[in-house]
Design a protein around this motif. Structure first.
Motif, PDB file in Angstrom:
ATOM      1  N   GLU A  40      -8.468  -7.421   7.083  1.00 39.96           N
ATOM      2  CA  GLU A  40      -6.989  -7.726   7.568  1.00 39.96           C
ATOM      3  C   GLU A  40      -6.070  -7.022   6.720  1.00 39.96           C
ATOM      4  O   GLU A  40      -6.109  -6.850   5.444  1.00 39.96           O
ATOM      5  CB  GLU A  40      -6.688  -9.292   7.616  1.00 39.96           C
ATOM      6  CG  GLU A  40      -7.547  -9.900   8.852  1.00 39.96           C
ATOM      7  CD  GLU A  40      -7.218  -9.478  10.141  1.00 39.96           C
ATOM      8  OE1 GLU A  40      -6.133  -9.454  10.649  1.00 39.96           O
ATOM      9  OE2 GLU A  40      -8.087  -9.157  10.749  1.00 39.96           O
ATOM     10  N   PRO A  41      -4.720  -6.803   7.328  1.00 40.37           N
ATOM     11  CA  PRO A  41      -3.624  -6.120   6.434  1.00 40.37           C
ATOM     12  C   PRO A  41      -2.999  -7.251   5.507  1.00 40.37           C
ATOM     13  O   PRO A  41      -3.172  -8.360   6.112  1.00 40.37           O
ATOM     14  CB  PRO A  41      -2.944  -5.682   7.554  1.00 40.37           C
ATOM     15  CG  PRO A  41      -2.936  -6.392   8.632  1.00 40.37           C
ATOM     16  CD  PRO A  41      -4.532  -6.776   8.812  1.00 40.37           C
ATOM     17  N   TYR A  67      -8.232   2.289   0.725  1.00 42.35           N
ATOM     18  CA  TYR A  67      -7.330   1.500   1.567  1.00 42.35           C
ATOM     19  C   TYR A  67      -6.381   2.262   2.176  1.00 42.35           C
ATOM     20  O   TYR A  67      -5.955   3.334   1.837  1.00 42.35           O
ATOM     21  CB  TYR A  67      -6.597   0.369   0.563  1.00 42.35           C
ATOM     22  CG  TYR A  67      -7.390  -0.439  -0.469  1.00 42.35           C
ATOM     23  CD1 TYR A  67      -7.876  -1.616   0.189  1.00 42.35           C
ATOM     24  CD2 TYR A  67      -7.917   0.289  -1.337  1.00 42.35           C
ATOM     25  CE1 TYR A  67      -8.452  -2.514  -0.453  1.00 42.35           C
ATOM     26  CE2 TYR A  67      -8.937  -0.883  -2.186  1.00 42.35           C
ATOM     27  CZ  TYR A  67      -9.135  -2.104  -1.709  1.00 42.35           C
ATOM     28  OH  TYR A  67      -9.947  -2.811  -2.459  1.00 42.35           O
ATOM     29  N   GLN A  75      -4.477  -2.268   3.596  1.00 39.64           N
ATOM     30  CA  GLN A  75      -5.801  -2.802   4.591  1.00 39.64           C
ATOM     31  C   GLN A  75      -6.816  -1.865   4.107  1.00 39.64           C
ATOM     32  O   GLN A  75      -6.894  -0.763   4.040  1.00 39.64           O
ATOM     33  CB  GLN A  75      -5.111  -2.556   6.075  1.00 39.64           C
ATOM     34  CG  GLN A  75      -6.297  -3.177   6.855  1.00 39.64           C
ATOM     35  CD  GLN A  75      -5.517  -3.363   8.281  1.00 39.64           C
ATOM     36  OE1 GLN A  75      -4.853  -2.516   8.686  1.00 39.64           O
ATOM     37  NE2 GLN A  75      -6.449  -4.122   9.239  1.00 39.64           N
ATOM     38  N   HIS A 114       2.266  -2.598   4.468  1.00 38.32           N
ATOM     39  CA  HIS A 114       1.089  -3.127   4.281  1.00 38.32           C
ATOM     40  C   HIS A 114      -0.213  -2.354   3.727  1.00 38.32           C
ATOM     41  O   HIS A 114      -0.169  -1.410   3.734  1.00 38.32           O
ATOM     42  CB  HIS A 114       0.412  -3.362   5.980  1.00 38.32           C
ATOM     43  CG  HIS A 114       1.249  -4.018   6.808  1.00 38.32           C
ATOM     44  ND1 HIS A 114       2.389  -3.561   7.570  1.00 38.32           N
ATOM     45  CD2 HIS A 114       1.139  -5.355   7.101  1.00 38.32           C
ATOM     46  CE1 HIS A 114       2.925  -4.426   8.390  1.00 38.32           C
ATOM     47  NE2 HIS A 114       2.139  -5.476   8.103  1.00 38.32           N
ATOM     48  N   THR A 156     -10.759   0.401   9.976  1.00 36.45           N
ATOM     49  CA  THR A 156     -10.430  -0.932   9.068  1.00 36.45           C
ATOM     50  C   THR A 156     -11.539  -1.723   8.917  1.00 36.45           C
ATOM     51  O   THR A 156     -12.247  -1.934   9.845  1.00 36.45           O
ATOM     52  CB  THR A 156      -9.250  -1.543   9.660  1.00 36.45           C
ATOM     53  OG1 THR A 156      -9.392  -2.123  10.701  1.00 36.45           O
ATOM     54  CG2 THR A 156      -7.950  -0.562   9.577  1.00 36.45           C
TER      55      THR A 156
END
Length: 134
Positions: A71-72, A40, A59, A57, A68
């Protein structure tokens, strides 16, 4: 970023940024957290550059952290008086079934810069946040 080519050594590689929320001031203070084989990205939206909230955040990313994959999730923002106008520099630690998010708060250029933490168990209860104690 650089990648190694076995025949030519290291070469500069410039992929597009993985996270760049322009409307929120961009993203800074990246850190990573790995748990159970998943990686993450922790990052701060740099809202203090443009007088908006700063958020930390979390993510999900690929195993190598280069892209990524979801979604964060917003973890915290500066909503305590002692945090001043920002929260930043996140580090997430897990001990047993408890998560602790360490972070810095307030303006870094003076005596008001602080380190705080937010704790959470894996329940739907909100995170408990604590101001620094010196």
């Amino acid at each position: 970023m650089a990648r190694r080519d076995p025949r030519r050594g290291f070469r500069r590689h410039r992929p597009p940024p993985g996270v760049c929320p322009v409307a929120a001031g961009g993203a800074i203070d990246a850190a990573n957290h790995t748990e159970s084989g998943r990686r993450y990205l922790l990052w701060k939206s740099d809202g203090n550059c443009c007088e908006t909230d700063t958020w930390i955040h979390l993510q999900p990313t690929t195993w190598d952290g280069t892209r990524t994959t979801g979604e964060p999730v917003r973890l915290i923002r500066q909503d305590r008086d002692w945090e001043g106008s920002l929260v930043e520099a996140p580090t997430l630690v897990k001990r047993g079934d408890h998560y602790v998010l360490f972070y810095s708060a307030d303006a870094y250029g003076g005596d008001g810069y602080k380190i705080g933490y937010a704790g959470r168990t894996p329940s739907p209860a909100p995170a408990r946040r604590r101001p620094p104690r010196w």
